[in-house]
Write a protein that holds these residues in place. Structure first.
Motif, PDB file in Angstrom:
ATOM      1  N   ILE A   9       0.895  -1.084   0.640  1.00 38.81           N
ATOM      2  CA  ILE A   9       0.268   0.209  -0.105  1.00 38.81           C
ATOM      3  C   ILE A   9       0.693   1.185   0.525  1.00 38.81           C
ATOM      4  N   ALA A  10       1.939   1.114   0.826  1.00 39.37           N
ATOM      5  CA  ALA A  10       3.166   2.373   1.009  1.00 39.37           C
ATOM      6  C   ALA A  10       3.489   2.668   0.081  1.00 39.37           C
ATOM      7  N   SER A  11       3.925   1.367  -1.008  1.00 37.22           N
ATOM      8  CA  SER A  11       4.260   1.865  -2.561  1.00 37.22           C
ATOM      9  C   SER A  11       3.518   2.054  -3.325  1.00 37.22           C
ATOM     10  N   LYS A  12       2.365   1.732  -3.202  1.00 35.66           N
ATOM     11  CA  LYS A  12       1.319   2.611  -4.069  1.00 35.66           C
ATOM     12  C   LYS A  12       0.571   3.938  -4.083  1.00 35.66           C
ATOM     13  N   ILE A  13       0.893   3.918  -2.759  1.00 36.90           N
ATOM     14  CA  ILE A  13       0.364   5.594  -2.510  1.00 36.90           C
ATOM     15  C   ILE A  13       1.519   6.009  -3.092  1.00 36.90           C
ATOM     16  N   ALA A  14       3.393   5.904  -2.995  1.00 35.98           N
ATOM     17  CA  ALA A  14       4.273   7.128  -3.541  1.00 35.98           C
ATOM     18  C   ALA A  14       4.298   7.413  -5.298  1.00 35.98           C
ATOM     19  N   ILE A  15       4.150   6.235  -5.718  1.00 33.09           N
ATOM     20  CA  ILE A  15       4.444   6.137  -7.039  1.00 33.09           C
ATOM     21  C   ILE A  15       3.873   6.937  -7.824  1.00 33.09           C
ATOM     22  N   PRO A  16       1.782   6.368  -7.588  1.00 30.33           N
ATOM     23  CA  PRO A  16       1.761   7.951  -8.361  1.00 30.33           C
ATOM     24  C   PRO A  16       1.614   8.749  -8.154  1.00 30.33           C
ATOM     25  N   MET A  17       2.132   9.703  -7.115  1.00 33.14           N
ATOM     26  CA  MET A  17       3.187  10.694  -6.543  1.00 33.14           C
ATOM     27  C   MET A  17       4.581  11.146  -7.675  1.00 33.14           C
ATOM     28  N   TRP A  18       4.918  10.367  -7.530  1.00 33.52           N
ATOM     29  CA  TRP A  18       6.174  10.465  -8.478  1.00 33.52           C
ATOM     30  C   TRP A  18       5.681  10.731 -10.021  1.00 33.52           C
ATOM     31  N   ILE A  19       4.832   9.852 -10.636  1.00 34.45           N
ATOM     32  CA  ILE A  19       4.407   9.877 -12.033  1.00 34.45           C
ATOM     33  C   ILE A  19       3.948  11.352 -12.105  1.00 34.45           C
ATOM     34  N   LEU A  20       3.266  12.352 -11.104  1.00 34.78           N
ATOM     35  CA  LEU A  20       2.625  12.875 -11.243  1.00 34.78           C
ATOM     36  C   LEU A  20       3.867  14.596 -11.360  1.00 34.78           C
ATOM     37  N   MET A  21       4.670  14.460 -10.497  1.00 39.64           N
ATOM     38  CA  MET A  21       5.562  15.564 -10.505  1.00 39.64           C
ATOM     39  C   MET A  21       6.667  15.464 -11.587  1.00 39.64           C
ATOM     40  N   ILE A  22       7.003  13.788 -11.807  1.00 32.37           N
ATOM     41  CA  ILE A  22       7.420  13.792 -13.088  1.00 32.37           C
ATOM     42  C   ILE A  22       7.216  14.832 -14.284  1.00 32.37           C
ATOM     43  N   PHE A  23       5.878  13.968 -14.856  1.00 28.00           N
ATOM     44  CA  PHE A  23       5.054  14.223 -15.911  1.00 28.00           C
ATOM     45  C   PHE A  23       4.344  15.349 -15.774  1.00 28.00           C
ATOM     46  N   LEU A  24       3.584  16.020 -15.093  1.00 28.36           N
ATOM     47  CA  LEU A  24       3.204  16.814 -14.235  1.00 28.36           C
ATOM     48  C   LEU A  24       2.892  17.357 -13.310  1.00 28.36           C
ATOM     49  N   PRO A  25       3.962  18.015 -13.660  1.00 35.25           N
ATOM     50  CA  PRO A  25       4.559  19.112 -11.659  1.00 35.25           C
ATOM     51  C   PRO A  25       3.782  20.174 -11.867  1.00 35.25           C
ATOM     52  N   LYS A  26       2.571  21.266 -13.039  1.00 36.35           N
ATOM     53  CA  LYS A  26       2.321  21.916 -12.972  1.00 36.35           C
ATOM     54  C   LYS A  26       1.458  22.091 -12.985  1.00 36.35           C
ATOM     55  N   TRP A  27       0.125  20.752 -12.974  1.00 38.22           N
ATOM     56  CA  TRP A  27      -0.618  20.488 -13.041  1.00 38.22           C
ATOM     57  C   TRP A  27      -1.533  20.927 -11.648  1.00 38.22           C
ATOM     58  N   SER A  28      -2.794  21.851 -10.938  1.00 45.68           N
ATOM     59  CA  SER A  28      -3.296  22.297 -10.099  1.00 45.68           C
ATOM     60  C   SER A  28      -3.347  20.593  -8.783  1.00 45.68           C
ATOM     61  N   VAL A  29      -3.452  19.819  -9.250  1.00 44.71           N
ATOM     62  CA  VAL A  29      -4.004  18.640  -8.698  1.00 44.71           C
ATOM     63  C   VAL A  29      -2.447  18.648  -8.040  1.00 44.71           C
ATOM     64  N   THR A  30      -1.806  18.108  -8.845  1.00 48.15           N
ATOM     65  CA  THR A  30       0.075  17.433  -8.059  1.00 48.15           C
ATOM     66  C   THR A  30       0.935  18.520  -7.551  1.00 48.15           C
ATOM     67  N   LYS A  31      -0.051  20.415  -7.652  1.00 51.27           N
ATOM     68  CA  LYS A  31       0.875  20.906  -6.846  1.00 51.27           C
ATOM     69  C   LYS A  31      -0.407  21.193  -5.548  1.00 51.27           C
ATOM     70  N   PHE A  32      -1.244  20.650  -5.469  1.00 50.34           N
ATOM     71  CA  PHE A  32      -2.219  21.176  -4.252  1.00 50.34           C
ATOM     72  C   PHE A  32      -1.490  20.016  -3.215  1.00 50.34           C
ATOM     73  N   LEU A  33      -1.304  18.450  -4.614  1.00 55.56           N
ATOM     74  CA  LEU A  33      -0.002  17.885  -3.303  1.00 55.56           C
ATOM     75  C   LEU A  33       1.142  17.549  -2.721  1.00 55.56           C
ATOM     76  N   ILE A  34       1.242  18.131  -3.724  1.00 53.90           N
ATOM     77  CA  ILE A  34       2.706  19.335  -2.906  1.00 53.90           C
ATOM     78  C   ILE A  34       2.634  20.278  -1.719  1.00 53.90           C
ATOM     79  N   ASN A  35       1.712  20.773  -2.675  1.00 50.26           N
ATOM     80  CA  ASN A  35       2.176  22.301  -1.834  1.00 50.26           C
ATOM     81  C   ASN A  35       1.481  21.637  -0.020  1.00 50.26           C
TER      82      ASN A  35
END
Length: 138
Positions: A9-35
Motif C-alpha cells: 500500500i505504501a509503495s502504491k501511494i508513493a508511485i503515483p505521486m512520483w509520476i505526477l511530479m515527473i510528468f505533470l508537475p504544473k497540474w493543479s492536483v500535483t501542486k495541491f499534493l505538493i503544497n
C-alpha cells in the motif's frame, strides 16, 4: 493488515505521486499534493505506527554501529518503517526540487531525470539536481 500488505500500500501511494511530479508537475492536483505534502504526511503516519510497533517488539533501536543497524533490519516492522521512511523523505526531496525549480526555471527535461534519480536512488537524484542548479546559477 500485515506488514507485507502495508508495504504494498505504501509503495502504491508513493508511485503515483512520483509520476505526477515527473510528468505533470504544473497540474493543479500535483501542486495541491505538493503544497500540502499530502502523500508524505500519509506515509509519516504509517511510519509512526510501524516504528512504535518495532520499538514495542524489539526495544529501543541502537544505531551506534553497523552491526547494530543490521540487527534492526531483521525485525519486519523495523524494515517496513525504514522503507516508509525512505518513501516519505525521497518524496520530500523531490517536492523540494520542484519547489526550487519554480525560481530556477530549469527545463523539465532536465528536472525529470533528477526526480527519477531521487525516486530510484535518493541522494543520487539530489546530487544531479544540485549540480544542474549550481551550473544554472553561474
Amino acid at each position: 493488515m500485515t506488514p507485507t500488505e502495508v508495504f504494498s500500500i505504501a509503495s502504491k501511494i508513493a508511485i503515483p505521486m512520483w509520476i505526477l511530479m515527473i510528468f505533470l508537475p504544473k497540474w493543479s492536483v500535483t501542486k495541491f499534493l505538493i503544497n500540502f505534502k499530502v502523500i508524505p504526511l500519509v506515509l509519516s503516519l504509517i511510519y509512526v505506527v510501524y516504528i512504535f510497533q518495532a520499538i514495542r517488539i524489539g526495544g529501543m533501536m541502537d544505531f551506534s554501529s553497523l552491526g547494530s543497524v543490521i540487527n534492526l533490519f531483521t525485525e519486519e516492522n523495523a524494515v517496513l518503517a525504514g522503507w516508509v521512511h525512505y518513501l516519505a523523505f525521497d518524496l520530500l526531496v523531490g517536492m523540494w526540487i520542484l519547489d526550487q525549480n519554480k525560481k530556477l526555471e530549469i527545463n523539465q527535461f532536465l528536472i525529470a531525470p533528477c526526480l527519477f534519480g531521487t525516486f530510484m536512488f535518493g541522494p543520487f537524484g539530489f546530487l544531479i539536481f544540485m549540480i544542474i542548479k549550481t551550473i544554472k546559477q553561474k
